[in-house]
Design a protein around this motif. Structure first.
Motif, PDB file in Angstrom:
ATOM      1  N   GLY A 156       0.670  -1.248  -0.005  1.00  0.00           N
ATOM      2  CA  GLY A 156       0.195   0.072   0.092  1.00  0.00           C
ATOM      3  C   GLY A 156       0.881   1.352   0.095  1.00  0.00           C
ATOM      4  O   GLY A 156       0.372   2.396  -0.522  1.00  0.00           O
ATOM      5  N   GLU A 157       1.887   1.335   0.801  1.00  0.00           N
ATOM      6  CA  GLU A 157       2.543   2.392   0.672  1.00  0.00           C
ATOM      7  C   GLU A 157       3.810   2.522  -0.141  1.00  0.00           C
ATOM      8  O   GLU A 157       4.454   3.580  -0.379  1.00  0.00           O
ATOM      9  CB  GLU A 157       3.184   2.751   2.402  1.00  0.00           C
ATOM     10  N   ALA A 158       4.457   1.645  -0.627  1.00  0.00           N
ATOM     11  CA  ALA A 158       5.442   1.520  -1.585  1.00  0.00           C
ATOM     12  C   ALA A 158       5.192   0.726  -2.860  1.00  0.00           C
ATOM     13  O   ALA A 158       5.768  -0.404  -3.123  1.00  0.00           O
ATOM     14  CB  ALA A 158       6.767   1.106  -1.116  1.00  0.00           C
ATOM     15  N   PRO A 159       3.980   1.183  -3.395  1.00  0.00           N
ATOM     16  CA  PRO A 159       3.717   0.026  -4.574  1.00  0.00           C
ATOM     17  C   PRO A 159       4.762  -0.140  -5.581  1.00  0.00           C
ATOM     18  O   PRO A 159       4.793  -1.331  -6.239  1.00  0.00           O
ATOM     19  CB  PRO A 159       2.387   0.747  -5.332  1.00  0.00           C
ATOM     20  N   ALA A 160       5.559   0.933  -5.916  1.00  0.00           N
ATOM     21  CA  ALA A 160       6.593   0.574  -7.136  1.00  0.00           C
ATOM     22  C   ALA A 160       7.690  -0.414  -6.479  1.00  0.00           C
ATOM     23  O   ALA A 160       8.266  -1.188  -7.022  1.00  0.00           O
ATOM     24  CB  ALA A 160       7.456   1.805  -7.201  1.00  0.00           C
ATOM     25  N   LEU A 161       8.157  -0.537  -5.098  1.00  0.00           N
ATOM     26  CA  LEU A 161       8.931  -1.376  -4.678  1.00  0.00           C
ATOM     27  C   LEU A 161       8.377  -2.817  -4.650  1.00  0.00           C
ATOM     28  O   LEU A 161       8.907  -3.803  -4.787  1.00  0.00           O
ATOM     29  CB  LEU A 161       9.224  -0.805  -3.259  1.00  0.00           C
ATOM     30  N   TRP A 162       6.978  -2.751  -4.209  1.00  0.00           N
ATOM     31  CA  TRP A 162       6.244  -3.904  -4.227  1.00  0.00           C
ATOM     32  C   TRP A 162       6.372  -4.451  -5.415  1.00  0.00           C
ATOM     33  O   TRP A 162       6.430  -5.937  -5.702  1.00  0.00           O
ATOM     34  CB  TRP A 162       4.890  -3.880  -3.798  1.00  0.00           C
ATOM     35  N   ALA A 163       6.397  -3.762  -6.658  1.00  0.00           N
ATOM     36  CA  ALA A 163       6.308  -4.459  -7.774  1.00  0.00           C
ATOM     37  C   ALA A 163       7.560  -4.993  -8.364  1.00  0.00           C
ATOM     38  O   ALA A 163       7.665  -5.881  -9.089  1.00  0.00           O
ATOM     39  CB  ALA A 163       5.854  -3.392  -9.255  1.00  0.00           C
ATOM     40  N   GLU A 164       8.564  -4.473  -7.773  1.00  0.00           N
ATOM     41  CA  GLU A 164       9.952  -5.105  -7.753  1.00  0.00           C
ATOM     42  C   GLU A 164      10.284  -6.184  -6.953  1.00  0.00           C
ATOM     43  O   GLU A 164      11.163  -7.076  -7.294  1.00  0.00           O
ATOM     44  CB  GLU A 164      11.065  -3.973  -7.526  1.00  0.00           C
ATOM     45  N   THR A 165       9.334  -6.703  -6.116  1.00  0.00           N
ATOM     46  CA  THR A 165       9.581  -7.640  -5.237  1.00  0.00           C
ATOM     47  C   THR A 165       9.082  -9.156  -5.768  1.00  0.00           C
ATOM     48  O   THR A 165       7.866  -8.996  -6.073  1.00  0.00           O
ATOM     49  CB  THR A 165       8.690  -7.410  -3.878  1.00  0.00           C
ATOM     50  N   ALA A 166       9.942  -9.930  -5.807  1.00  0.00           N
ATOM     51  CA  ALA A 166       9.810 -11.200  -6.405  1.00  0.00           C
ATOM     52  C   ALA A 166       9.344 -12.269  -5.114  1.00  0.00           C
ATOM     53  O   ALA A 166       8.549 -13.166  -5.363  1.00  0.00           O
ATOM     54  CB  ALA A 166      10.609 -11.842  -7.047  1.00  0.00           C
ATOM     55  N   ARG A 167       9.870 -12.049  -4.034  1.00  0.00           N
ATOM     56  CA  ARG A 167       9.740 -12.762  -2.864  1.00  0.00           C
ATOM     57  C   ARG A 167       9.502 -12.232  -1.646  1.00  0.00           C
ATOM     58  O   ARG A 167      10.443 -11.141  -1.734  1.00  0.00           O
ATOM     59  CB  ARG A 167      10.809 -13.825  -2.684  1.00  0.00           C
ATOM     60  N   PHE A 168       8.457 -12.233  -0.702  1.00  0.00           N
ATOM     61  CA  PHE A 168       8.556 -11.356   0.493  1.00  0.00           C
ATOM     62  C   PHE A 168       8.573 -12.527   1.434  1.00  0.00           C
ATOM     63  O   PHE A 168       8.003 -13.644   1.509  1.00  0.00           O
ATOM     64  CB  PHE A 168       7.010 -10.963   0.660  1.00  0.00           C
ATOM     65  N   ILE A 169       9.664 -12.475   2.246  1.00  0.00           N
ATOM     66  CA  ILE A 169      10.309 -13.814   2.894  1.00  0.00           C
ATOM     67  C   ILE A 169      10.738 -13.446   4.115  1.00  0.00           C
ATOM     68  O   ILE A 169      11.193 -12.277   4.533  1.00  0.00           O
ATOM     69  CB  ILE A 169      11.328 -14.441   2.091  1.00  0.00           C
ATOM     70  N   GLU A 170      10.610 -14.154   5.148  1.00  0.00           N
ATOM     71  CA  GLU A 170      11.096 -14.281   6.674  1.00  0.00           C
ATOM     72  C   GLU A 170      12.493 -13.908   6.471  1.00  0.00           C
ATOM     73  O   GLU A 170      13.283 -14.783   5.851  1.00  0.00           O
ATOM     74  CB  GLU A 170      10.681 -15.284   7.520  1.00  0.00           C
ATOM     75  N   ALA A 171      13.343 -13.329   7.544  1.00  0.00           N
ATOM     76  CA  ALA A 171      14.811 -12.984   7.448  1.00  0.00           C
ATOM     77  C   ALA A 171      15.463 -14.338   7.556  1.00  0.00           C
ATOM     78  O   ALA A 171      16.639 -14.709   7.052  1.00  0.00           O
ATOM     79  CB  ALA A 171      15.002 -12.049   8.587  1.00  0.00           C
TER      80      ALA A 171
END
Length: 515
Positions: A156-171
């Motif tokens: 919601g707050e960084a849609p451009a960065l979200w579009a670059e994200t291929a994986r959202f993953i625990e550290a």
């Protein structure tokens, strides 16, 4: 024949630490701590001001720490297995090859790790109102500390960065990926922090499903340490790397807690509590969540916690020092408070200094100290804070008991349980139950090593790991009957304050004003 070793890596809030265990004898042969270069990032990220409540970490700090520790304790040694644990939920965005977005977007807050204490509370509340089957084992609500809320915040707050994200993953899963070259998510993280139940839930976060991958059970091999990492660290052999584990969960085999009917607390900067159960039953009202087989095979584990624990006492001794160092201040306050009686000074504290996890799941609540007068002493305040933390723990245990969950053992571990004997005695008095503190060094890092041992087949299962490598004895704190009676009344006042809607409304308003 040269000995073979196990390595356990424990990634905490401010630093990482590792332990080297002789696979034949179980002796801990080496230990090393490495602080994170950037620590916990609040207030500002480079030139970028951060909103209130943001708590970030830099993924490269984890790699630096892992390399330093593995080299310090593993160089020149034959290592059979490596296990690791991590704070949770601490997710980050990455590219499809595992590169952290933070490496190429160092000044972007949403590219960094959202540390466990970063609460995306507004998104959690929005997602909770949507409902869904994935909330059935989580009391009908999400926490702002968990992965889904943090993913929604980034999208919601960084849609451009979200579009670059291929994986959202625990550290923790991400670091396993770095060590092995293979993405292998942990069922432990997925079940408790992303509400995975065979599939990840559909919460309407754009493209989230494609950024998550199916998890593997704890105690399984994610892969082997890559040749590049072996060369960087000097480790011999090709050790198996186990899938990652939540830090508060990983201790169970190290402290011999692998049977149902056990209430386990990991007392650190925050506190996490696990309730092991053999039976399928509804989640006790107010607890955070439960899953089957995610912490230990074939057992249910209900989870709860206090968002601030040791952090509360650390705040106090830093704000009002009694010595030249933090350690001296702790010693001075603890000894003076020990000489006082229960409820000295007529004070009661609410332990919500970083919000309330159980039963309210509200990061916007705040701490409270009631009963102050012109005669109040600093030691009385310190004791009231200790008692408030113990009241918060009892409130969690009471929820489980009210739901009919059998509890035969109470076991406390991690930093504060070993260092602050005064606090553990107060806890036994408040609970009115004996409290065990297993006599084992570095239980969290050791627990990580034991997960590696199971994954590599050094031992067949976690019960065998506990019997072979876990604690052999425990310090037992028995409740003082007189103190326990006095605490019943004080605990009643704590519960009265905790249930007061007017107080909670004022807390939220004051927190908004502080921003």
């Amino acid at each position: 024949m040269a000995p073979t070793y196990l390595i356990g890596l424990d990634f905490g809030t401010d630093s990482a630490r590792g332990v080297l265990v002789d696979a034949a004898t179980g002796a801990q042969e080496a230990y090393h701590v490495h602080p994170y270069r950037h620590g916990v990032v609040t207030g500002r990220l480079g030139p970028t001001p951060l909103p209130p409540g943001f708590a970030l970490q830099v993924p490269a700090d984890y790699v630096e720490a892992a390399e330093a520790i593995l080299r310090a304790i593993g160089a020149g040694r034959e290592v059979a297995a490596i296990g690791l644990d991590f704070t949770a939920s601490s997710p980050l965005p990455a590219r499809v090859d595992g590169t952290a977005l933070a490496d190429t977007r160092p000044d972007e807050p949403h590219a960094q790790v959202k540390l466990w204490k970063h609460a995306a509370q507004a998104e959690a509340e929005r997602l909770s109102t949507m409902g869904g089957a994935h909330l059935a084992n989580f009391g009908g609500k999400l926490s702002g500390e968990w992965l889904l809320a943090k993913a929604a915040e980034m999208a919601g707050e960084a849609p451009a960065l979200w579009a670059e994200t291929a994986r959202f993953i625990e550290a923790g899963d991400w670091l396993v990926w770095q060590l092995t070259g293979r993405e292998a998510r942990s069922l432990d993280f997925a079940a408790y922090k992303a509400q995975y139940l065979g599939t990840y839930p559909d919460t309407g976060i754009p493209g989230l499903a494609g950024r998550l991958t199916p998890p593997q059970p704890v105690g399984t091999a994610a892969g082997r340490l890559t040749d590049a990492w072996s060369a960087r660290t000097g480790i011999l052999g090709a050790p198996v790397v186990a899938v990652a584990v939540i830090d508060s969960h990983v201790v169970l085999p190290a402290i011999g807690a692998t049977a149902p009917g056990t209430f386990v607390g990991a007392l650190g900067t925050s506190a996490a509590f696990l309730l092991l159960d053999a039976e399928t039953r509804p989640l006790p009202s107010g607890l955070e969540g439960a899953a089957f087989g995610a912490v230990l095979p074939d057992l249910w584990c209900a989870e709860a916690g206090q968002a601030a624990f040791g952090d509360v006492l650390m705040w106090f001794v830093r704000a009002f020092p009694r010595g030249a160092t933090i350690a001296e201040s702790f010693d001075a306050y603890t000894e003076e408070a020990r000489r006082l009686g229960p409820g000295a000074g007529g004070l009661v504290a609410l332990d919500w200094f970083s919000g309330n996890r159980v039963p309210l799941a509200d990061a916007n609540l705040t701490g409270l100290l009631l009963g102050l007068g012109l005669q109040t002493t600093a030691a009385e305040i310190y004791r009231a804070l200790v008692e408030g933390l113990c009241f918060g723990t009892r409130a969690i245990l009471d929820l489980a008991l009210a739901a009919g969950v059998p509890v035969g053992r109470v076991v406390m571990t991690s930093g504060l349980a070993h260092r602050n004997t005064f606090l553990v005695q107060v806890l036994a008095d408040v609970l009115g139950r004996p409290v065990e503190v297993p006599d084992v060094e570095n239980p969290t890092a050791l627990g990580a090593a034991l997960h590696g041992a199971v994954a590599a087949g050094v031992v067949p299962d976690f019960t065998a790991a506990a019997e072979r490598y876990g604690a052999r004895s425990a310090s037992l704190y028995t409740p003082d009957p007189g103190a326990a009676v006095l605490y019943e009344g004080l605990y009643g006042e704590y519960r009265r304050l905790a249930a007061d809607d007017t107080l909670r409304t004022a807390m939220r308003a004051l927190k908004r004003a502080r921003r």
